[in-house]
Design an enzyme around this catalytic site. Structure first.
Site, PDB file in Angstrom:
ATOM      1  CD  GLU A 134      -2.829   1.339   2.302  1.00 39.55           C
ATOM      2  OE1 GLU A 134      -2.529   0.546   3.512  1.00 39.55           O
ATOM      3  OE2 GLU A 134      -3.656   1.877   1.782  1.00 39.55           O
ATOM      4  NE  ARG A 145       4.491  -8.749  10.120  1.00 38.51           N
ATOM      5  CZ  ARG A 145       3.697  -7.461   9.910  1.00 38.51           C
ATOM      6  NH1 ARG A 145       2.857  -7.755  10.725  1.00 38.51           N
ATOM      7  NH2 ARG A 145       3.547  -7.560   9.035  1.00 38.51           N
ATOM      8  CE  LYS A 190       1.249   2.911   8.470  1.00 38.31           C
ATOM      9  NZ  LYS A 190      -0.114   2.923   7.843  1.00 38.31           N
TER      10      LYS A 190
END
Length: 554
Positions: free
Chosen positions: A30, A256, A266
């Site tokens: 994204e 991950r 983030k």
RNA sequence: UGGGAUGUCGUCUAACGGUAGGACAGCGGACUCUGGCUCCGUACGUAGGGGUUCAAAUCCUCUCAUCCCAGCCA
């Protein structure tokens, strides 16, 4: 290196059974943030699979939320992936490319009675969704007629309704144990400007609906994502089962990557920058790819690292030491050596002729015969590293000490004869003698010296700024905070130590991005702040330091 | 009795019913004009219980532990 993992096993099987003859993967960021080292695992995985299986990997921007996204991020993401060494040729896509098709599919869902327009407000919807342990309840608007739904949905698109007043929802099962299946929203109203479609749309599709269809439209064979989407797979499959899509990709989830001494979300990275704990998003201490690039990390090392950490489904936290190993491993073969003294101690060679100016030849990289040699000026007065001298040296010490002979790298053997101190007892200078026979680092009598130290001429050198970077955090997992503390309490106050040192003159015209091994100190890269007047270097990683380890045990 | 997943050396990972292997980190040594590199050697593991089998990390079963999910975010 050879890699084996469960995803490759699946692909091998699919190829063997003929389910697929060619594989297509995709990396779907994204565009709402900068990429970080965690993303590189997914990038290397998806592009690496395509490379190894002679397939294709698409780059697709998952841009379905205009209020969060921006071209700034698509540009940085493209730059970072290219820097990592991957390319998608003409296979660059945007979910927003599919908005019209997505809309058509939504009408099909409505026509088939599998989606409805819901007037519940945000709060009301949350209330009817139930909890993790209790089922939800049906929306009072769930049984609207197909005609009414179609009319309402078309008017949503036409902009007749306010933001938040209506949504399009899939009609699945409000009592499902999987909350994702409780009539999920598939379209919401947003009067927002999109970075690609502008003001054309005021309804935007949700991730779950968009992602699976985008994959199908692109003919993705294996849609690889992280573990938290495992719960979404039934929805992924549900949409594709309801709609006349060209194919049905298989979603596969993997764990991950987490890295010790690093935070990767983030939100946390943003806080580090916004509150000034680091200088910018490309601060060399940041886990962002931009930061790592500025730090001097090489794409080769990061790719090697990705291969070595493997891929699996168990959550894991990788030792930062492995990344450091990959860095040293790569840099050792490629980085030319240079001599730089960070904490100078003056040495005067009392028997060296006052008027002699020599140039000493030095190998640029002993690991690479093609790298050639360079000349380094030598003089009666030189600087050595203050750490390399000890007045009371232990037995195992084989650097400089009173009366002990050491080798100046590439130059001469010297012996310390006298130690000069100031009024406070601080050592200010060493008086030494040199052996003229030892020029170039050896003697006719083949005398052995244990220690070899680096040096620069005290006359012919250039001042340089050196930024010594270390881990940003002092705790392997900073998020695992003790009572009353937060991750910010584990910031390393010494993550950046700036020192002014002296370098051999050849470093004067170094360019940003040049990498070196400063002999016995570590690997360094020229920073973009560098000028010919004042070169600036970032420490990429130290050399392994066996002596420091021995010292710790003593 | 919400749903979904995962447990293999300190860390990451391989094994697909048939010798538990590799890498990093560790330890010991050799070599060395970088206490770097390289080389050699070495220690360390199948979460626990029960079962099936000639044989189980792998199959069955129970237990325990950990992670993820209640955005009109992705």
């Amino acid at each position: 290196m050879e890699v084996s993992n469960f995803i490759r096993n699946i692909i091998d099987e699919d190829l063997k059974t003929g389910k697929h003859t060619k594989i297509i993967t995709r990396f779907p960021p994204e565009p709402n943030a900068y990429l970080h080292i965690g993303h590189s695992k997914s990038i290397c995985l998806n592009f690496g699979l395509a490379r190894d299986y002679n397939g294709v990997c698409h780059l697709r921007f998952d841009d379905t939320n205009p209020t969060a996204e921006d071209v700034e991020f698509v540009d940085s993401i493209i730059e970072d992936i290219h820097w990592l060494g991957f390319d998608w040729k003409d296979k660059l896509f945007y979910a927003s490319d599919y908005y019209e098709k997505l809309y058509e599919y939504a009408e099909i869902l409505i026509q088939d009675g599998k989606a409805f327009v819901c007037d519940l407000t945000f709060e009301e919807l949350n209330k009817t969704r139930g909890t993790l342990k209790e089922p939800g309840t049906n929306s009072p608007y769930r049984d609207r007629s197909v005609e009414e739904n179609l009319d309402l949905f078309r008017r949503m698109r036409a902009g007749e309704f306010e933001e938040g007043s209506k949504t399009l929802r899939a009609k699945i099962d409000m009592s499902s144990g999987n909350v994702n299946m409780r009539d999920p929203v598939i379209y919401r109203i947003k009067f927002a400007h999109h970075h690609r479609t502008g003001d054309k749309w005021c309804i935007y599709p949700m991730y779950d609906y968009t992602h699976c269809i985008s994959d199908a439209l692109e003919g993705i064979t294996h849609s690889i994502c992280t573990l938290e989407f495992e719960d979404h797979r039934p929805l992924y499959d549900w949409f594709l089962d309801q709609l006349p899509v060209p194919c049905h990709p298989r979603q596969i989830e993997f764990a991950r990557m987490n890295l010790t001494y690093t935070v990767m979300s983030k939100r946390l990275m943003l806080k580090l920058v916004n509150e000034g704990y680091v200088k910018s998003f490309d601060d060399p201490r940041m886990p962002s790819l931009a930061g790592m690039r500025r730090r001097g990390f090489t794409p080769e090392a990061i790719r090697d690292f990705s291969d070595r950490i493997g891929v699996a489904k168990a959550s894991s936290i990788v030792d930062f030491e492995l990344l450091q190993f990959c860095l040293r491993n790569d840099l050792n073969l490629r980085a030319d050596r240079a001599m730089v003294v960070l904490d100078p101690l003056k040495v005067t060679l009392e028997n060296y002729p006052d008027d002699l100016n020599e140039e000493i030849e030095a190998l640029n990289n002993p690991e690479n015969p093609d790298s050639g040699t360079r000349m380094i000026p030598f003089s009666k007065e030189i600087y050595i590293e203050r750490d390399d001298f000890k007045e009371d040296a232990p037995n195992k010490w084989f650097r400089m000490a009173p009366g002990r002979e050491v080798r100046l790298k590439h130059a001469y053997y010297i012996i310390c004869k006298d130690v000069v101190k100031d009024a406070d007892g601080n050592i200010t200078e060493l008086i030494c003698t040199y052996d003229p026979e030892s020029r170039g680092g050896g003697t006719p009598d083949n005398r052995k010296v244990k220690g070899t130290i680096h040096w620069v001429s005290a006359i012919y050198n250039i001042p340089v700024e050196v930024r010594l970077y270390e881990q940003l955090f002092t705790k392997p997992d900073p998020m695992d905070a003790e009572e009353g503390k937060t991750w910010l309490d584990y910031l390393n106050p010494e993550s950046l130590v700036t020192v002014n040192g002296f370098a051999e003159p050849g470093l004067k015209n170094t360019k940003a991005g040049n990498r070196y091994q400063f002999l016995r100190l570590g690997y360094f890269v020229t920073d973009k702040d560098s000028t010919p007047e004042k070169p600036v270097f970032n420490r990429i990683v130290t050399l392994k330091d066996t002596w420091a380890k021995m010292e710790k045990k003593m």
